[in-house]
Design a protein around this motif. Sequence first.
Motif, PDB file in Angstrom:
ATOM      1  N   ARG A  47       0.810  -1.223   0.000  1.00 26.99           N
ATOM      2  CA  ARG A  47       0.000   0.000   0.000  1.00 26.99           C
ATOM      3  C   ARG A  47       0.835   1.261   0.000  1.00 26.99           C
ATOM      4  O   ARG A  47       0.532   2.207  -0.687  1.00 26.99           O
ATOM      5  N   GLY A  48       1.922   1.283   0.770  1.00 28.75           N
ATOM      6  CA  GLY A  48       2.698   2.503   0.928  1.00 28.75           C
ATOM      7  C   GLY A  48       3.862   2.597  -0.044  1.00 28.75           C
ATOM      8  O   GLY A  48       4.070   1.733  -0.907  1.00 28.75           O
ATOM      9  N   ASP A  49       4.609   3.665   0.110  1.00 26.44           N
ATOM     10  CA  ASP A  49       5.791   3.890  -0.712  1.00 26.44           C
ATOM     11  C   ASP A  49       6.939   2.998  -0.263  1.00 26.44           C
ATOM     12  O   ASP A  49       6.946   2.472   0.846  1.00 26.44           O
ATOM     13  N   ILE A  50       7.939   2.863  -1.135  1.00 24.75           N
ATOM     14  CA  ILE A  50       9.176   2.165  -0.796  1.00 24.75           C
ATOM     15  C   ILE A  50       9.980   3.128   0.072  1.00 24.75           C
ATOM     16  O   ILE A  50      10.202   4.281  -0.305  1.00 24.75           O
ATOM     17  N   SER A  51      10.426   2.654   1.229  1.00 22.36           N
ATOM     18  CA  SER A  51      11.135   3.519   2.173  1.00 22.36           C
ATOM     19  C   SER A  51      12.510   3.910   1.642  1.00 22.36           C
ATOM     20  O   SER A  51      13.057   3.270   0.736  1.00 22.36           O
ATOM     21  N   LYS A  52      13.062   4.928   2.242  1.00 21.63           N
ATOM     22  CA  LYS A  52      14.387   5.421   1.853  1.00 21.63           C
ATOM     23  C   LYS A  52      15.457   4.348   2.036  1.00 21.63           C
ATOM     24  O   LYS A  52      16.331   4.183   1.201  1.00 21.63           O
ATOM     25  N   GLY A  53      15.372   3.576   3.122  1.00 22.06           N
ATOM     26  CA  GLY A  53      16.346   2.519   3.382  1.00 22.06           C
ATOM     27  C   GLY A  53      16.281   1.399   2.353  1.00 22.06           C
ATOM     28  O   GLY A  53      17.302   0.924   1.849  1.00 22.06           O
ATOM     29  N   LEU A  54      15.063   0.951   2.031  1.00 22.53           N
ATOM     30  CA  LEU A  54      14.897  -0.104   1.032  1.00 22.53           C
ATOM     31  C   LEU A  54      15.303   0.403  -0.349  1.00 22.53           C
ATOM     32  O   LEU A  54      15.921  -0.325  -1.132  1.00 22.53           O
ATOM     33  N   LEU A  55      14.987   1.647  -0.644  1.00 21.11           N
ATOM     34  CA  LEU A  55      15.395   2.249  -1.915  1.00 21.11           C
ATOM     35  C   LEU A  55      16.916   2.260  -2.031  1.00 21.11           C
ATOM     36  O   LEU A  55      17.472   1.929  -3.079  1.00 21.11           O
ATOM     37  N   ALA A  56      17.607   2.600  -0.951  1.00 27.86           N
ATOM     38  CA  ALA A  56      19.077   2.605  -0.964  1.00 27.86           C
ATOM     39  C   ALA A  56      19.620   1.216  -1.265  1.00 27.86           C
ATOM     40  O   ALA A  56      20.590   1.063  -2.011  1.00 27.86           O
ATOM     41  N   THR A  57      18.984   0.180  -0.706  1.00 26.45           N
ATOM     42  CA  THR A  57      19.415  -1.199  -0.957  1.00 26.45           C
ATOM     43  C   THR A  57      19.214  -1.576  -2.417  1.00 26.45           C
ATOM     44  O   THR A  57      20.107  -2.146  -3.052  1.00 26.45           O
ATOM     45  N   VAL A  58      18.056  -1.264  -2.981  1.00 26.08           N
ATOM     46  CA  VAL A  58      17.758  -1.578  -4.383  1.00 26.08           C
ATOM     47  C   VAL A  58      18.733  -0.847  -5.296  1.00 26.08           C
ATOM     48  O   VAL A  58      19.286  -1.440  -6.232  1.00 26.08           O
TER      49      VAL A  58
END
Length: 74
Positions: A47-58
Amino acid sequence: MPPFGPIKRRDLIAYLRELGFDGPFSAKRHQFMSKETLRVRIPNPHRGDISKGLLATVLSEAGILPTGCGFSEK
């Protein structure tokens, strides 16, 4: 490119395509995008956005550096 921070899954896929990635393709548990021999797992839809931490990992898996005003390839 967007500023580094929470992002919608759809937007992440669009920006990765702009950087030359193909997909997303289905795998066992997650979808992935590919560019030459590189494969990057994409978070499952929620439902929500991808968090900053997970985005950094990707982005790290994709060999992309987050910059102040967007993304750039390593």
